[in-house]
Design a protein around this motif. Sequence first.
Motif, PDB file in Angstrom:
ATOM      1  N   TYR A   1      31.902  37.132  46.446  1.00  0.00           N
ATOM      2  CA  TYR A   1      31.629  36.657  45.206  1.00  0.00           C
ATOM      3  C   TYR A   1      30.336  36.260  45.205  1.00  0.00           C
ATOM      4  O   TYR A   1      29.366  36.236  44.428  1.00  0.00           O
ATOM      5  CB  TYR A   1      32.390  35.679  44.524  1.00  0.00           C
ATOM      6  CG  TYR A   1      32.134  35.173  43.277  1.00  0.00           C
ATOM      7  CD1 TYR A   1      32.790  35.647  42.229  1.00  0.00           C
ATOM      8  CD2 TYR A   1      31.086  34.180  42.789  1.00  0.00           C
ATOM      9  CE1 TYR A   1      32.513  35.040  40.834  1.00  0.00           C
ATOM     10  CE2 TYR A   1      30.976  33.853  41.601  1.00  0.00           C
ATOM     11  CZ  TYR A   1      31.437  34.251  40.592  1.00  0.00           C
ATOM     12  OH  TYR A   1      31.053  33.916  39.223  1.00  0.00           O
TER      13      TYR A   1
ATOM     14  N   LEU B   1      30.690  41.639  40.573  1.00  0.00           N
ATOM     15  CA  LEU B   1      32.176  41.457  40.763  1.00  0.00           C
ATOM     16  C   LEU B   1      33.084  41.231  39.162  1.00  0.00           C
ATOM     17  O   LEU B   1      33.931  41.653  38.755  1.00  0.00           O
ATOM     18  CB  LEU B   1      32.962  40.548  41.740  1.00  0.00           C
ATOM     19  CG  LEU B   1      34.195  40.277  41.900  1.00  0.00           C
ATOM     20  CD1 LEU B   1      34.711  41.349  42.325  1.00  0.00           C
ATOM     21  CD2 LEU B   1      34.560  39.115  42.780  1.00  0.00           C
ATOM     22  N   VAL B   2      32.207  40.088  38.570  1.00  0.00           N
ATOM     23  CA  VAL B   2      32.896  39.890  37.313  1.00  0.00           C
ATOM     24  C   VAL B   2      32.740  40.992  36.247  1.00  0.00           C
ATOM     25  O   VAL B   2      33.680  41.271  35.486  1.00  0.00           O
ATOM     26  CB  VAL B   2      32.095  38.682  36.637  1.00  0.00           C
ATOM     27  CG1 VAL B   2      32.241  38.571  35.237  1.00  0.00           C
ATOM     28  CG2 VAL B   2      32.354  37.436  37.313  1.00  0.00           C
TER      29      VAL B   2
ATOM     30  N   SER C   1      35.239  43.666  36.915  1.00  0.00           N
ATOM     31  CA  SER C   1      36.701  43.139  36.720  1.00  0.00           C
ATOM     32  C   SER C   1      36.905  43.094  35.415  1.00  0.00           C
ATOM     33  O   SER C   1      37.894  43.911  35.113  1.00  0.00           O
ATOM     34  CB  SER C   1      37.071  41.837  37.129  1.00  0.00           C
ATOM     35  OG  SER C   1      36.594  41.809  38.763  1.00  0.00           O
ATOM     36  N   ALA C   2      36.091  42.985  34.682  1.00  0.00           N
ATOM     37  CA  ALA C   2      36.318  42.796  33.085  1.00  0.00           C
ATOM     38  C   ALA C   2      36.226  44.179  32.537  1.00  0.00           C
ATOM     39  O   ALA C   2      37.186  44.551  31.603  1.00  0.00           O
ATOM     40  CB  ALA C   2      35.163  41.924  32.265  1.00  0.00           C
TER      41      ALA C   2
ATOM     42  N   GLY D   1      36.790  47.090  34.235  1.00  0.00           N
ATOM     43  CA  GLY D   1      37.778  47.763  34.822  1.00  0.00           C
ATOM     44  C   GLY D   1      39.104  47.651  34.289  1.00  0.00           C
ATOM     45  O   GLY D   1      39.969  48.405  33.880  1.00  0.00           O
ATOM     46  N   LEU D   2      39.291  46.284  34.070  1.00  0.00           N
ATOM     47  CA  LEU D   2      40.761  46.053  33.419  1.00  0.00           C
ATOM     48  C   LEU D   2      40.780  46.185  31.876  1.00  0.00           C
ATOM     49  O   LEU D   2      41.832  46.892  31.357  1.00  0.00           O
ATOM     50  CB  LEU D   2      40.845  44.289  33.553  1.00  0.00           C
ATOM     51  CG  LEU D   2      40.984  43.736  34.846  1.00  0.00           C
ATOM     52  CD1 LEU D   2      41.019  42.129  34.947  1.00  0.00           C
ATOM     53  CD2 LEU D   2      42.749  43.941  35.471  1.00  0.00           C
TER      54      LEU D   2
ATOM     55  N   ALA E   1      39.833  38.661  33.984  1.00  0.00           N
ATOM     56  CA  ALA E   1      38.718  38.387  34.937  1.00  0.00           C
ATOM     57  C   ALA E   1      38.137  37.125  34.981  1.00  0.00           C
ATOM     58  O   ALA E   1      37.683  36.702  36.231  1.00  0.00           O
ATOM     59  CB  ALA E   1      37.483  39.598  34.137  1.00  0.00           C
TER      60      ALA E   1
ATOM     61  N   LEU F   1      40.890  35.624  37.398  1.00  0.00           N
ATOM     62  CA  LEU F   1      40.660  36.068  38.758  1.00  0.00           C
ATOM     63  C   LEU F   1      39.380  35.447  39.640  1.00  0.00           C
ATOM     64  O   LEU F   1      39.452  35.330  40.713  1.00  0.00           O
ATOM     65  CB  LEU F   1      40.502  37.748  38.670  1.00  0.00           C
ATOM     66  CG  LEU F   1      42.087  38.241  38.522  1.00  0.00           C
ATOM     67  CD1 LEU F   1      41.721  39.894  38.158  1.00  0.00           C
ATOM     68  CD2 LEU F   1      42.968  38.091  39.603  1.00  0.00           C
ATOM     69  N   THR F   2      38.334  35.412  38.957  1.00  0.00           N
ATOM     70  CA  THR F   2      37.334  35.082  39.392  1.00  0.00           C
ATOM     71  C   THR F   2      36.852  33.498  39.349  1.00  0.00           C
ATOM     72  O   THR F   2      35.756  33.087  40.052  1.00  0.00           O
ATOM     73  CB  THR F   2      35.768  35.776  39.018  1.00  0.00           C
ATOM     74  OG1 THR F   2      35.957  35.271  37.559  1.00  0.00           O
ATOM     75  CG2 THR F   2      36.210  37.329  39.027  1.00  0.00           C
TER      76      THR F   2
END
Length: 388
Positions: free
Chosen positions: A114, A121-122, A125-126, A128-129, A350, A353-354
């Motif tokens: 991170y 990464l953020v 994640s957002a 991808g989800l 997201a 998770l972060t």
Amino acid sequence: MQTLQNLTSEAQAWQPIDLTRNEEEVSRVMQICNACRYCEGFCAVFPAMTRRLDFTKADVNYLANLCHNCGACLHSCQYAPPHEFGVNVPKALAQVRLDTYTEYAWPRSVGALYKRAGVTLVVASALGLALFLVLAMAMTGSLFHAPMAGNFYAIFPHNLLATMFGLVFLFAVVSLGLGVRRFWRDVSPAEALQTGQGAALAEAAGDALSLKYLDGGHGEGCNDEDDRYSLARRRFHHLTFYGFLLCFAATSVATVYHFFLGWPAPYPYLSAPVALGTAGGVGLLIGPAGLLWLNLRRHPLQGDAAQKPMDRGFIVLLFWVSLTGLLLLVLRDTSAMALLLAVHLAAVMAFFLTMPYGKFAHGVFRCAALLKNSIEKRLPGHLRLGSD
């Protein structure tokens, strides 16, 4: 009698061997500030600094997380850049603050990732989800639907959502808890645990909830783009913080309704969960928008410029969570509900998770530093010098 120039040379020549480069800079700066003490009344950092004769790794990490980056010391310092001493307390402490989140992160590898690529990464994640949820709905035929009167559980079963987000939230809590526990163990002497805990805890809670040290030490606020004071940053932080708490309260009330009272969602607009969530969502729109506006205008020497993309990414994610949540509420009885639900759930997941690795962590570590400060002030004098 030694001059400040002599003390500065000594501070540059001697540094504890266990400090990183960023920690060495904080130690150097604090040695200079300890000799000057012009800013002693500005915030909790400087009184805590004066209780020390030198600065260990634990001391540096503690002071970094005690700093609220109000900016008063930078604009008042006669040794700030372009002076040859180059004293920039907000920047030095901000760099170490980020290092502590990485060092105390669990798992540490995720914290390091991170730190290197937080925004990526953020966003990944957002997105991808969201893509995963949209594809899952498309495969089950629930992406395109007639209005369902706001019944989210017709798209995703309640138990599935509760399990998914329960596990993610539990991970975030455990990760933050383990990190701050290690931080507390490193920066606090054993004697601190035996001294005035009740009063110290009450004082620290009051300081945290009121954002006391975002007033510049005089009640007039922070310095943002210049040396003028403003309470805007404090107010936007309040809107963000209490907006988050209201949204958490809305989820908690809805949980009680579902599991204990047998009242499943959807709930009417004037119900407690919806009213609390709406108020919190509005706070999480105005607060992050205001913080982003201030961040874009802030003085270039204020804080660590390298962290600005990460800070802005976190602010935008909070804003996006709130915006998609409010849109979902307004459009929950339309055929767009499923798509909006996927986007909102992805953003929320997201965020959780972060959050142990980015800007959210600073609130938890700062509360620990405020508690240590409150306890430390109550310690006998012979226990105050340093953290070991």
